[in-house]
Structures are given as C-alpha cells and as structure tokens.
Design a protein around this motif. Structure first.
Motif, PDB file in Angstrom:
ATOM      1  N   ARG A 180       0.833  -1.204   0.000  1.00 56.89           N
ATOM      2  CA  ARG A 180       0.000   0.000   0.000  1.00 56.89           C
ATOM      3  C   ARG A 180       0.868   1.255   0.000  1.00 56.89           C
ATOM      4  O   ARG A 180       0.546   2.245  -0.649  1.00 56.89           O
ATOM      5  N   GLY A 181       1.985   1.204   0.730  1.00 52.85           N
ATOM      6  CA  GLY A 181       2.885   2.353   0.752  1.00 52.85           C
ATOM      7  C   GLY A 181       3.516   2.608  -0.595  1.00 52.85           C
ATOM      8  O   GLY A 181       3.622   3.754  -1.046  1.00 52.85           O
ATOM      9  N   GLU A 182       3.986   1.545  -1.262  1.00 54.76           N
ATOM     10  CA  GLU A 182       4.593   1.701  -2.583  1.00 54.76           C
ATOM     11  C   GLU A 182       3.587   2.247  -3.587  1.00 54.76           C
ATOM     12  O   GLU A 182       3.910   3.125  -4.394  1.00 54.76           O
ATOM     13  N   TYR A 183       2.373   1.735  -3.527  1.00 58.47           N
ATOM     14  CA  TYR A 183       1.356   2.168  -4.484  1.00 58.47           C
ATOM     15  C   TYR A 183       0.992   3.639  -4.270  1.00 58.47           C
ATOM     16  O   TYR A 183       0.925   4.423  -5.221  1.00 58.47           O
ATOM     17  N   LYS A 184       0.819   4.038  -3.016  1.00 58.54           N
ATOM     18  CA  LYS A 184       0.425   5.416  -2.753  1.00 58.54           C
ATOM     19  C   LYS A 184       1.542   6.390  -3.080  1.00 58.54           C
ATOM     20  O   LYS A 184       1.303   7.489  -3.586  1.00 58.54           O
ATOM     21  N   THR A 185       2.794   6.008  -2.802  1.00 66.07           N
ATOM     22  CA  THR A 185       3.922   6.882  -3.118  1.00 66.07           C
ATOM     23  C   THR A 185       3.961   7.204  -4.603  1.00 66.07           C
ATOM     24  O   THR A 185       4.221   8.344  -5.002  1.00 66.07           O
ATOM     25  N   LEU A 186       3.676   6.212  -5.439  1.00 68.16           N
ATOM     26  CA  LEU A 186       3.743   6.417  -6.890  1.00 68.16           C
ATOM     27  C   LEU A 186       2.466   7.017  -7.443  1.00 68.16           C
ATOM     28  O   LEU A 186       2.504   7.963  -8.242  1.00 68.16           O
ATOM     29  N   MET A 187       1.318   6.504  -7.015  1.00 72.35           N
ATOM     30  CA  MET A 187       0.043   6.879  -7.632  1.00 72.35           C
ATOM     31  C   MET A 187      -0.705   7.970  -6.862  1.00 72.35           C
ATOM     32  O   MET A 187      -1.700   8.493  -7.349  1.00 72.35           O
ATOM     33  N   GLY A 188      -0.247   8.296  -5.656  1.00 74.61           N
ATOM     34  CA  GLY A 188      -0.874   9.368  -4.905  1.00 74.61           C
ATOM     35  C   GLY A 188      -2.114   8.972  -4.142  1.00 74.61           C
ATOM     36  O   GLY A 188      -2.766   9.822  -3.522  1.00 74.61           O
ATOM     37  N   LYS A 189      -2.482   7.700  -4.160  1.00 74.48           N
ATOM     38  CA  LYS A 189      -3.669   7.250  -3.434  1.00 74.48           C
ATOM     39  C   LYS A 189      -3.517   5.778  -3.087  1.00 74.48           C
ATOM     40  O   LYS A 189      -2.728   5.058  -3.702  1.00 74.48           O
TER      41      LYS A 189
END
Length: 718
Positions: free
Chosen positions: A497-506
């Motif tokens: 979840r952290g990797e996804y939010k860092t890249l995609m903003g959500k």
C-alpha cells in the motif's frame, strides 16, 4: 404556492372530523406557507476588472440580501457586483407576508468568468441541495407561525458617518438573524422618512455597524429578530445621530508581495484623541469593536515607538490557512472604539508543478565521461529554477545523494561520469520564487550495460525449459506444451500500500490491515507494509508503466499504440475492448506482470511442495483460517519459498498477464490468445481456505473488477 406535506395530513384530519360531526377540543390554525422564489445569479465577463454578477428573484417586490465569502452581515442588494477574485456568494429573498426563500450559494470563478457551482441551503439546518424546492422541503414539516422574542438592551453609539448598534440576542433557539432597518428623520414638524435601508446581522454577532450615514442627521434604528421560519418579532428601536470627529478611523495596509513565512500589517489610526490606548486583532474576529477589544483571544498589536497612532502586527504562517479576514479594533484615550477588517491572501505555500518525466531527455557520452540532461520547465508563473542532485549505483548499492545544484535553464551537463557504474539516478525538483519546492522527479540513466542491474527488492528466477510435466499436477505445465521461460527478476513481495500510494498518490485498498500478530492497523504509516488491494488488471498496467517511466525504464505495455498512461485516459470501470487489446513488449526492461507460467514456476521455487515453500500452509500463507477472514497482513511475515519469494500463497490474489482459459500443448507461453477474464494466482486472506493457496490452483476475474486483488512485479533479467 408551495405547501408542506403535513398540511395534507391536517386537511385529512379536519375532513374526518367534519364527516363524523365531531369538534376538536383545541383548535389550532395551520397556515399554508408561501416562499419567496430562490435567488438566481448571472455572471458576465468584465474584462480586466474581473466578472460582474447580477442577482434576481421571480417574486415581485421581494428584497435580496447577500453575503460575500465569510462576511457575517447580509447586505441589501441593489445593483450588479464586480469581483476580481474567486468568491462565494450567499443570497436569499425576503418579502413581507411570505416565507424567506432558501439560501442560494454561488461560486464565482475569475478564471472562467462564470458561476462554477450553485447549491441551495436550508436556512434551518444548513443542509445543501441541488434544487431550491429540496431546500424548502428539508425542514418544512415544522409549521411555526409564532413570532420570536425581541433583542434586549439595544444601544446605538454614534460615530463619524456611522452608528454602532449592539444588543443582547433573543433567547429563542430558532433565531436565524436580525433584520436591522433605519430611517432618517426630517427637522420639520412631521417626522418624514427621508431614506430607509436595511441589513441582516447574523445570530450571535449581537451587533452591527451601519455605515454611509449623514453626519448631523438623527436616525431611528429598528432591530427585529427573525427565526428560521421567517417569522419576525415586533422590533425594538434606538436613535442616534452620527457626528464628524466623534470617532476614530482605522486604515489597514499590507505589502502586495507573496510570502511563505510572515506578513506585517500596518495599522494607521486617525483620531482627535491624544493617544491610542489599545489595538488588538484576530482572524475572523467580531466587527463590533467593543466585543473584539474584550475578547481574551484577541492578540495585541505593537505600537510604533515614534508614532502612537501607528501600530503593526505580524502574521506568521506555516500553511495557507493563515490567509483570510483579520479584524482590528482600536480604543483611544477619549473612549472611542472602532473596528476595521482586512483580507490577507499573501501566503503562498503551493509548490510549482513537477518537471514532466516524459519531457526529460539524456545524452550519455562515454568518450567525454558526461551525462547531459535536458527538460521543459513547468509553466507556473512563479517558477524560478530547478534543483538537481544525484546518486550512482554499483554492485554495492546506491551512493549517498549529492548536494543539490541550482539550475536556472533547461539543460545541465554532469562531468566525471564513471562508466563502470551501473546507472546514475537524478532527482529533479521545481522551486518557485518563494522557495516552495515540488516533489522530486526520479530519472535513471544507465551507463554500463554489461553490469547486472538487479532491482532492489527483487530476486532472480532461473530460466527453465519445461516439457512433459504431468508429474507436476499442473494445468499450466501440461503434457506436450514446450515452455521456455527466460530468466527474470520477480519482486520478493506483493506491491504494498505504501509503494502504491507513493507512486500513484492514493491507496485504493478496501481490506482492513493487520500486523503479523493480528493487531488492527490504521494510518498510512502503519498500513504501508500491507499488500495493496482492490486493484483491477487495468490498474496494475497503469502502475507498471508509470513506475517504468519514473525510473527511466522502457515501458512494457502499450494501449492504442501509446505507452504513457497519461495518454490512456481514465481507468475503465467496466470491461473495455481498447484496454483489453493492450500489448506487452516482453523485451523491454520496464516493470510488468508475470505470465501465468512465470508465476507458477517462481511459486514452486524449484521444489515440489503443495504451497509456495511448504506442505504446511500456515508456515507460508495468510489465508482464511489464520486471518479469521478479517483482512490482509504485513508482507514478508511468513516463510519465503526456496527462491526467496514471500506470500506467493495467500494474502492477496495476484494478477498475471494471461487471458484465462483451458491450456493445451500448443498454447503460447503467454497463455490463450483471447478471453473474457485475466488470470489470478495464489489465493488470498479471505478466499476458500487452503485450497486456493496451492501453487497449482488457477483463478480468474474480469480485468475491470477489483475485489481483493493485488499484484507483484517482474522485470527481464537479460
């Protein structure tokens, strides 16, 4: 005529009594409510001046009152208003004998010179609706025809060209505001209304300032309480005659320059008194001077050591919430009080746009040992420069990031590049004139193509040539299917979840997050190591290409011939033929989903276990029985398989590239050529127990659906 629903019920009750010849012991008179029509707005381009806004109501003879932004007083509308900045207007229509209209709210955009949004608000409960009738119906069941109580202790204090009115609010709970009207009296034998005007003061303000009056003329002021049903009290009156020189005046000024630190407001005071005794200020403070001066939370201003009638105060800010309306109140040595307001919009903490990763170009020269980067600066009007730092990567890992260099152009050549390194990674941030800095854009330049570039967090999966594999009990490795799997890198964990939010903003995840001990986790920092979920196959493709582009790699996926997800449009929420026709360049060095064969080969880990790394499922998997169907768990908290891969069994279902379908000996290594579902592997925390977590079990789902699906990344190793 708009009637409330309760009237129909009462009418039916009355009819029933008439039929049976009965008479109620207590007669109650219910009145049909007629409402003034809602205020409508029209916007017109006023050129450099901004935008003109006109207000109207279809109710003949009705008076319109309005407020601007966070003003507490409603002013009487007479002619179109001109705005030079984005503004919110609230307005309602009032006519004696009928109910006030609902409150109309319009947002004025200077950029588009239009009303960008309009809603209607129930005056009683402040709920917003799309239509005026919905706002009327909201609290219309309460048929209140009782006049509210009057205000008490009214006082009128004469000032220069103005009068300050104060009072104690009426005690009724349903007070909406106070209708303040005034008229000037002639000096003749008869008292003739020379002029008459009005405003509405908000509940709780307990006073208002009436300006624009004629000095020396006696005025009669009437204050009537108005409840949320539009009923008004009988009213109380006070009289006063403004006089020149009987008040002090406050002039407020602030530098025009923007700031992200502090702004100093200058307070210049004009008065006949010998000196100024007190000056205080407060954001959104009362505009009644006596109330603000008595407010314990008001902040004292600083007196100029050479001029007692010049004061200042500094507003220090950490974000743009410091912008807004500030009220200043002053008291002179003769006991005069005055208040004034200034709007501060100087604070700017908004960073400029990032440099577009797609606009960055690089030229590496091994002969000159240099890398030249070029880019396009963002179009922000306050953009000033970029700051660039870098790291290099060798077989030992990444170096310490260099000190950032300030670059005012659109090109920079870096000398002394070591061709024996694997790559140089540049971090580019946009900076505006105030020093606000955007997030860094990360850009990779490979300089040594011969050095193995193992991505961080990935493991190398060996190549395989598989045939005649009935012994594997697999629906993928079937008899007669000659599969040649090239070596590839696979992430040792599911995308978090952290990797996804860092890249995609959500973080779109819908499953609850837990640690390995079953403790519920909340907050971005705590859930960041749980696998991202509620991801469609389409979402996974967007993530893969976005991350590839951000890291200077060649994207694997193309939709409509384009590889930048910004050109693909919104992610479809239903099955989409264009997205289903996505192609994959398996020779590219970017991130992608594994094929189903790659996934199963990696999950088996060169072993013959039932699950990925063990025959005992609890050793390697989070699944329905050991999660109690509650949610995902932190990645890498179970045992890895022989290749060093975690959670290949359980936690979240993982998307693969292939279409789902039956597989035969002549099926291509990338799976069937078409289908309606894409492959899912590995089972999850909430699926059908241990069965789905087996390395041989296949799952599938429509590519637009999400459920509790996640994914894991691979990259070519060649």
């Amino acid at each position: 005529m708009k009637k409330t629903r309760i009237l129909a019920v009462l009418a039916a009750m009355a009819m029933g009594l008439a039929v049976f010849g009965c008479k109620a012991e207590t007669e109650t008179e219910y009145v049909d409510k007629v409402y003034a029509e809602a205020v409508t707005f029209t916007a017109e381009d006023a050129g450099e001046a901004g935008v003109n806004v006109a207000m109207s109501t279809a109710t003949e003879g009705a008076v319109i009152y309005y407020t601007i932004d966070k003003s507490s007083e409603s002013l009487k509308y007479s002619e179109p208003l001109t705005f030079s900045k984005d503004t919110e207007i609230k307005a309602f229509a009032v006519k004696k004998g009928i109910e006030n209209s609902p409150i109309s709210v319009a947002k004025v955009s200077i950029k588009t010179k239009t009303i960008t949004e309009k809603v209607y608000v129930c005056a009683k409960c402040q709920k917003e609706y799309k239509t005026a009738q919905e706002a009327i119906d909201c609290c219309a069941e309460t048929l209140d025809t009782t006049a509210p109580a009057d205000v008490t202790e009214p006082v009128a204090a004469a000032k220069d060209s103005s009068v300050v009115l104060t009072w104690k609010d009426a005690t009724d709970e349903d007070i909406f505001g106070y209708l303040v009207s005034w008229k000037a009296e002639s000096t003749g034998r008869a008292l003739v209304a020379l002029e008459k005007d009005s405003l509405i003061a908000a509940k709780g303000q307990q006073g208002c300032v009436v300006t624009g009056l004629t000095n020396g003329t006696k005025y009669t002021f009437t204050v009537k309480a108005m409840d949320t049903s539009g009923n008004t009290s009988g009213g109380v009156t006070v009289k006063a005659a403004p006089k020149a020189g009987e008040t002090l005046k406050i002039s407020l000024s602030v530098p025009e320059a923007k700031s992200n630190t502090s702004v100093t407001v200058t307070v210049n005071i004009t008065t006949a008194a010998e000196k100024i005794v007190d000056v205080v200020y407060k954001k959104d403070g009362s505009e009644v001077a006596s109330k603000l001066l008595a407010d314990s939370s008001a902040i004292p201003a600083v007196k100029d050591i050479t001029d007692n009638k010049r004061w200042t105060f500094k507003i220090t800010a950490t974000d743009e919430t410091a912008n807004g309306n500030y009220t200043v109140a002053a008291l002179d040595s003769d006991g005069r009080e005055e208040a004034a307001q200034i709007t501060i919009d100087n604070f700017d903490f908004t960073p400029p746009a990032k440099v577009s990763i797609s606009a960055i170009k690089d030229v590496y020269s091994s002969d000159n040992s240099s890398i030249t980067l070029s880019w396009t600066n963002p179009a922000d009007s306050d953009f000033d420069h970029v700051e660039i730092s870098y790291t290099f990567t060798d077989i030992t890992g990444d170096s310490v990031k260099s000190k950032a260099e300030v670059v005012t152009g659109t090109e920079k050549t870096f000398e002394g590049i070591d061709g024996n390194k694997i790559r140089y990674t540049y971090y580019i941030a946009s900076v505006d004139k105030l020093g606000n800095k955007s997030n860094e854009v990360k850009y990779n330049v490979s300089v040594n193509k011969t050095v193995s570039n193992v991505p961080e967090g990935f493991v190398k999966i060996p190549a395989a040539s598989i045939a005649e594999t009935e012994s594997l009990s697999s629906e993928v490795f079937v008899s007669g299917r000659n599969l040649k799997i090239a070596s590839f890198y696979m992430s040792d964990h599911e995308v978090t979840r952290g990797e996804y939010k860092t890249l995609m903003g959500k973080d779109p995840s819908s499953a609850s997050a837990y640690d390995k001990d079953g403790n519920r986790l909340t907050g971005d920092d705590n859930v960041k190591n749980n696998p991202v979920n509620y991801i469609s196959w389409y979402d996974a493709l967007v993530y893969c290409n976005t991350r590839s582009i951000n890291e200077g790699l060649t994207p694997c996926y193309a939709i409509g011939g384009k590889t930048d997800p910004k050109d693909w449009g919104s992610v479809p929420s239903s099955s989409n033929s264009t997205w289903n026709a996505a192609t994959c360049d398996f020779t590219a060095d970017g991130y992608r989903l594994p094929t189903e064969a790659e996934w199963e080969w990696a999950a088996r880990g060169g072993e013959s276990y039932k699950y990925a790394g063990s025959d005992t499922i609890g050793d390697v998997a989070w699944y329905k029985e050991n999660t109690n169907d509650t949610g995902t768990r932190d990645v890498k908290t179970k045992k890895a398989n022989a290749y060093g891969l975690y959670d290949m069994s359980g936690n979240v279902w993982e998307w693969c590239w292939d279409w789902y379908g039956s597989i035969s000996g002549d099926t291509a290594s990338t799976g069937p050529g078409s289908g309606s579902n894409r492959c899912l592997r590995g089972g999850s925390w909430n699926s059908y127990g241990a069965y789905d977590a087996q390395v041989a079990i296949r799952g599938s789902c429509n590519p637009n659906l999400r459920h509790y699906c996640g994914f894991r990344l691979v990259r070519n190793a060649n």
